[in-house]
Design an enzyme around this catalytic site. Sequence first.
Site, PDB file in Angstrom:
ATOM      1  N   GLU A 175       4.071 -10.006   5.777  1.00  0.00           N
ATOM      2  CA  GLU A 175       4.495 -10.727   6.981  1.00  0.00           C
ATOM      3  C   GLU A 175       5.272  -9.820   7.928  1.00  0.00           C
ATOM      4  O   GLU A 175       6.037  -8.976   7.498  1.00  0.00           O
ATOM      5  CB  GLU A 175       5.440 -11.868   6.593  1.00  0.00           C
ATOM      6  CG  GLU A 175       4.782 -12.913   5.758  1.00  0.00           C
ATOM      7  CD  GLU A 175       5.763 -14.014   5.358  1.00  0.00           C
ATOM      8  OE1 GLU A 175       5.455 -14.727   4.417  1.00  0.00           O
ATOM      9  OE2 GLU A 175       6.826 -14.140   5.985  1.00  0.00           O
ATOM     10  N   CYS A 177      11.555 -14.804   5.288  1.00  0.00           N
ATOM     11  CA  CYS A 177      10.387 -13.943   5.117  1.00  0.00           C
ATOM     12  C   CYS A 177       9.848 -14.085   3.706  1.00  0.00           C
ATOM     13  O   CYS A 177      10.599 -14.184   2.761  1.00  0.00           O
ATOM     14  CB  CYS A 177      10.769 -12.486   5.365  1.00  0.00           C
ATOM     15  SG  CYS A 177      10.149 -11.911   6.924  1.00  0.00           S
ATOM     16  N   CYS A 187      14.919 -16.388  -3.111  1.00  0.00           N
ATOM     17  CA  CYS A 187      14.050 -15.705  -2.147  1.00  0.00           C
ATOM     18  C   CYS A 187      12.569 -15.867  -2.472  1.00  0.00           C
ATOM     19  O   CYS A 187      12.144 -15.616  -3.603  1.00  0.00           O
ATOM     20  CB  CYS A 187      14.409 -14.225  -2.107  1.00  0.00           C
ATOM     21  SG  CYS A 187      13.348 -13.261  -1.035  1.00  0.00           S
ATOM     22  N   CYS A 197      10.859  -8.057  12.790  1.00  0.00           N
ATOM     23  CA  CYS A 197      11.262  -7.975  11.392  1.00  0.00           C
ATOM     24  C   CYS A 197      10.061  -7.487  10.579  1.00  0.00           C
ATOM     25  O   CYS A 197       9.007  -8.120  10.573  1.00  0.00           O
ATOM     26  CB  CYS A 197      11.707  -9.371  10.944  1.00  0.00           C
ATOM     27  SG  CYS A 197      12.102  -9.463   9.206  1.00  0.00           S
ATOM     28  N   CYS A 202       8.425  -8.367  -4.195  1.00  0.00           N
ATOM     29  CA  CYS A 202       9.688  -7.661  -4.400  1.00  0.00           C
ATOM     30  C   CYS A 202      10.081  -7.764  -5.864  1.00  0.00           C
ATOM     31  O   CYS A 202       9.925  -8.812  -6.485  1.00  0.00           O
ATOM     32  CB  CYS A 202      10.784  -8.262  -3.529  1.00  0.00           C
ATOM     33  SG  CYS A 202      12.349  -7.378  -3.674  1.00  0.00           S
ATOM     34  N   CYS A 234      15.712 -11.976  -6.485  1.00  0.00           N
ATOM     35  CA  CYS A 234      16.852 -12.816  -6.094  1.00  0.00           C
ATOM     36  C   CYS A 234      16.437 -14.277  -6.212  1.00  0.00           C
ATOM     37  O   CYS A 234      15.301 -14.640  -5.872  1.00  0.00           O
ATOM     38  CB  CYS A 234      17.302 -12.500  -4.674  1.00  0.00           C
ATOM     39  SG  CYS A 234      17.808 -10.780  -4.503  1.00  0.00           S
TER      40      CYS A 234
END
Length: 385
Positions: free
Chosen positions: A96, A364, A131, A117, A124, A128
């Site tokens: 994104e 995101c 997220c 952004c 990832c 977290c």
Amino acid sequence: MKFTPKKPYLLGETLESLTERMTLAGYPAFRAAQIMDWVYKKFVTDPAAMTNLPKELQAWLTETFTIIATQRVLIKGDPDTTQKLLLKLEDGSLIETVLIKAPDFNDPNDKFRKTVCISTQVGCAYGCKFCASGIAGWKRDLHAGEIVAQIFEIIKLEGGKPTDEGHALPFDNIVVMGMGEPLANFENLMRALGNLNAEWGFKFGARRITVSTSGVVPRIKELAEMPVQFRLAISLHGATNDIRSQIMPVNKKYPLEELIPAARYYNSKHNRMITFEYILIDELNDTYEQADALVKICQGKDSYGENAAPMKVHINCIPYNKVEGLPWKRPSIMRQQAFVKRLKEGGLSVTIRHEKGHKIEAACGQLRLQAERDGGMIEKVEKKA
Ligand code: SAH
Ligand code: SF4
């Protein structure tokens, strides 16, 4: 997973590396400078349109490189506020890129600014707990050319007007706050940002580029040592190890007693404001206890740096954005305001990112997550508030 592109990405080349390739292929060095000029100053990426190049060199470029690594799959949002692009890469991965148009709360005149952004990884690894990017784990790092290509997607969207100086990019700031942990893909990130920053590249000021990290301490120190002046944002989200470790596994590896001194070190090396990002999650990290601990950290009165000077830091509070399948809640407006007030009473510089107009900014990873879950798009189009 390691992904090797079929052909190198032109946008991942530096002037030096392109010159080297071209010299090997028997072309004079000045041709590399001409190509960079077309790409970064005139925003022309089709070799056939690079009219001062011999036809044979145009063909060589097309044969040798993949010019743009991304393919736009979808646009969501409102052109007056926030637009998200879902982009497909050569291996089918989705990333994104977001364009945010919003008043700048740090600017006394509340000037309207455009911020891009960008993402640095597919997924990832940092996991977290709040997220969307972390949910499905890490798939791979982006190549430098895939990072730079996101900027070209925005140029395509907004229609930049090139000038001889190359100063007419259709946005004011770049934040590396999309999917992924940028400091875990350090080499490609630096190469990409180098291209944006270079004289022969976009000549986009490092001070207008913010790198956001969840707290990869050795890399923060490395960044501090570099002469280039990128802005640094640290996703703090908790002011004690106990709370921070509950939502950010990285805190076990690099706890606050390492992270805070690294942030202070960055301050001392760059003499510039850094930002602490602080997501507000209901009844988890939005308590007075956390606010007071945060004030102590910023005022240098915590145990992570005895006799430390107050930090040059701005706190950016972000009300938590709901992610499907995750248990957290956004606090009530009253709780949000009480938290912010407590920080201000402690003498801190604080803003709270309001929901209106840039609702999808801080989330995101959600668009990709939904696309992959549904095989189609369900995110509702954000309406201008
Ligand atoms: N990995 C880097 C940069 C990408 S995340 C980092 O963690 O800083 C960019 C920002 O979005 C971070 O501050 C992150 O904590 C925040 N974010 C992630 N999920 C969110 C959510 N559901 N609501 C609000 N902010 C979120
Ligand atoms: Fe990764 Fe940043 Fe999301 Fe954490 S907040 S999982 S580091 S993208």
